[in-house]
Scaffold this motif. Sequence first.
Motif, PDB file in Angstrom:
ATOM      1  N   LYS A  10       9.301  -2.953  -4.403  1.00  0.00           N
ATOM      2  CA  LYS A  10       9.671  -4.009  -5.356  1.00  0.00           C
ATOM      3  C   LYS A  10       8.485  -4.363  -6.255  1.00  0.00           C
ATOM      4  O   LYS A  10       8.679  -4.863  -7.372  1.00  0.00           O
ATOM      5  CB  LYS A  10      10.154  -5.248  -4.610  1.00  0.00           C
ATOM      6  N   LEU A  11       7.262  -4.101  -5.783  1.00  0.00           N
ATOM      7  CA  LEU A  11       6.078  -4.362  -6.605  1.00  0.00           C
ATOM      8  C   LEU A  11       6.032  -3.467  -7.833  1.00  0.00           C
ATOM      9  O   LEU A  11       5.257  -3.716  -8.758  1.00  0.00           O
ATOM     10  CB  LEU A  11       4.805  -4.171  -5.780  1.00  0.00           C
ATOM     11  N   ALA A 147       0.828  -1.019  -9.491  1.00  0.00           N
ATOM     12  CA  ALA A 147       2.245  -1.354  -9.615  1.00  0.00           C
ATOM     13  C   ALA A 147       3.043  -0.199 -10.224  1.00  0.00           C
ATOM     14  O   ALA A 147       4.153   0.108  -9.773  1.00  0.00           O
ATOM     15  CB  ALA A 147       2.409  -2.621 -10.455  1.00  0.00           C
ATOM     16  N   ILE A 148       2.471   0.448 -11.233  1.00  0.00           N
ATOM     17  CA  ILE A 148       3.156   1.580 -11.866  1.00  0.00           C
ATOM     18  C   ILE A 148       3.359   2.709 -10.861  1.00  0.00           C
ATOM     19  O   ILE A 148       4.397   3.389 -10.874  1.00  0.00           O
ATOM     20  CB  ILE A 148       2.351   2.060 -13.086  1.00  0.00           C
ATOM     21  N   ALA A 149       2.388   2.890  -9.977  1.00  0.00           N
ATOM     22  CA  ALA A 149       2.498   3.951  -8.976  1.00  0.00           C
ATOM     23  C   ALA A 149       3.608   3.686  -7.967  1.00  0.00           C
ATOM     24  O   ALA A 149       4.035   4.603  -7.255  1.00  0.00           O
ATOM     25  CB  ALA A 149       1.166   4.112  -8.246  1.00  0.00           C
ATOM     26  N   THR A 181      -9.411  -1.233 -11.388  1.00  0.00           N
ATOM     27  CA  THR A 181      -9.537  -1.689 -10.009  1.00  0.00           C
ATOM     28  C   THR A 181      -8.187  -1.579  -9.327  1.00  0.00           C
ATOM     29  O   THR A 181      -7.172  -2.032  -9.856  1.00  0.00           O
ATOM     30  CB  THR A 181     -10.036  -3.146  -9.959  1.00  0.00           C
ATOM     31  N   CYS A 182      -8.185  -0.961  -8.145  1.00  0.00           N
ATOM     32  CA  CYS A 182      -6.972  -0.802  -7.343  1.00  0.00           C
ATOM     33  C   CYS A 182      -7.140  -1.491  -5.999  1.00  0.00           C
ATOM     34  O   CYS A 182      -8.247  -1.636  -5.496  1.00  0.00           O
ATOM     35  CB  CYS A 182      -6.654   0.676  -7.130  1.00  0.00           C
ATOM     36  N   LYS A 183      -6.022  -1.876  -5.416  1.00  0.00           N
ATOM     37  CA  LYS A 183      -6.004  -2.649  -4.177  1.00  0.00           C
ATOM     38  C   LYS A 183      -5.840  -1.749  -2.961  1.00  0.00           C
ATOM     39  O   LYS A 183      -5.208  -0.699  -3.031  1.00  0.00           O
ATOM     40  CB  LYS A 183      -4.843  -3.658  -4.229  1.00  0.00           C
ATOM     41  N   LEU A 184      -6.402  -2.215  -1.825  1.00  0.00           N
ATOM     42  CA  LEU A 184      -6.237  -1.511  -0.559  1.00  0.00           C
ATOM     43  C   LEU A 184      -4.909  -1.866   0.086  1.00  0.00           C
ATOM     44  O   LEU A 184      -4.483  -3.012   0.055  1.00  0.00           O
ATOM     45  CB  LEU A 184      -7.378  -1.882   0.384  1.00  0.00           C
ATOM     46  N   ASN A 194      -4.196   2.414  -2.332  1.00  0.00           N
ATOM     47  CA  ASN A 194      -3.243   3.080  -3.191  1.00  0.00           C
ATOM     48  C   ASN A 194      -3.936   4.282  -3.805  1.00  0.00           C
ATOM     49  O   ASN A 194      -3.406   5.369  -3.853  1.00  0.00           O
ATOM     50  CB  ASN A 194      -2.759   2.129  -4.294  1.00  0.00           C
ATOM     51  N   PHE A 195      -5.157   4.030  -4.288  1.00  0.00           N
ATOM     52  CA  PHE A 195      -5.981   5.103  -4.834  1.00  0.00           C
ATOM     53  C   PHE A 195      -7.432   4.841  -4.474  1.00  0.00           C
ATOM     54  O   PHE A 195      -7.987   3.807  -4.834  1.00  0.00           O
ATOM     55  CB  PHE A 195      -5.818   5.197  -6.357  1.00  0.00           C
ATOM     56  N   THR A 196      -8.045   5.756  -3.763  1.00  0.00           N
ATOM     57  CA  THR A 196      -9.474   5.699  -3.515  1.00  0.00           C
ATOM     58  C   THR A 196     -10.201   6.112  -4.792  1.00  0.00           C
ATOM     59  O   THR A 196      -9.586   6.554  -5.765  1.00  0.00           O
ATOM     60  CB  THR A 196      -9.865   6.654  -2.383  1.00  0.00           C
TER      61      THR A 196
END
Length: 241
Positions: A10-11, A147-149, A181-184, A194-196
């Motif tokens: 849903k994100l 979110a797009i991923a 910046t991506c979240k864990l 999500n992405f290292t």
Amino acid sequence: MSSVDLKPSKLGTKEHWDHVYEEELANFEESGDEGEIWFGEESIEKMVDWVVEHIPPTQEPSILEVGSGNGTLIVSLVESGYNAAKISGIDYSPDAIKLSQAIASAKEMSAVSFHQCDFLSDSEVLPRPDGPDGQWDLLLDKGTFDAIALMENRPDGSVPRSEYPKRVAKLLKPGGHFLITCKLVLSVFSTSCNFTDDELKAEFLTPDTGLEYHSRIQHPTFSYGGKTGSVVSSIALRKPS
């Protein structure tokens, strides 16, 4: 493209974010609450510190945040001395735009421009900075690529996030930078972003983009399930001059 395979969530839906910002806008209008600081204050501080170090306010850079939400990152940049008139934010949620505009106005930062548009849509016109090239010195992303991923694949089977890196490269000036910046994501089964850093490089450093690696932001580390990692992952890329 990297081999990262994320399940739709849903994100990754516009309906979810429309609902989030509808509530946050109502809360701001009622109590002045500016809403959630996505990824926390420290992530914003570290991103702003990176920008100040590598692209200082004296350079008067043009800056676009993709998926600007409530505008917290942009507000922090203006507070750090960046020219509000040269900063824009875009978001596909109409109430996110209303909220960020209201917050900026309350802080006397109305010169910042916020636009409702879908970064991945071919039919929408994205904001452009002044100048003949219409390209930006700096693009910022704090959680939008995440979110797009998590979006569903297109009816033709294409993956929405595959369109994103090429759009970034197209909008950057030669010599311009992209900071993401991506979240864990934590679960009892695995511990991975999500992405290292390496996975972000695989997504963005391709022949199609022509982007090159510039640097990374060091975030606090933690141990979980016998592994050590960071809460978030941030890298900076550069478009060759």
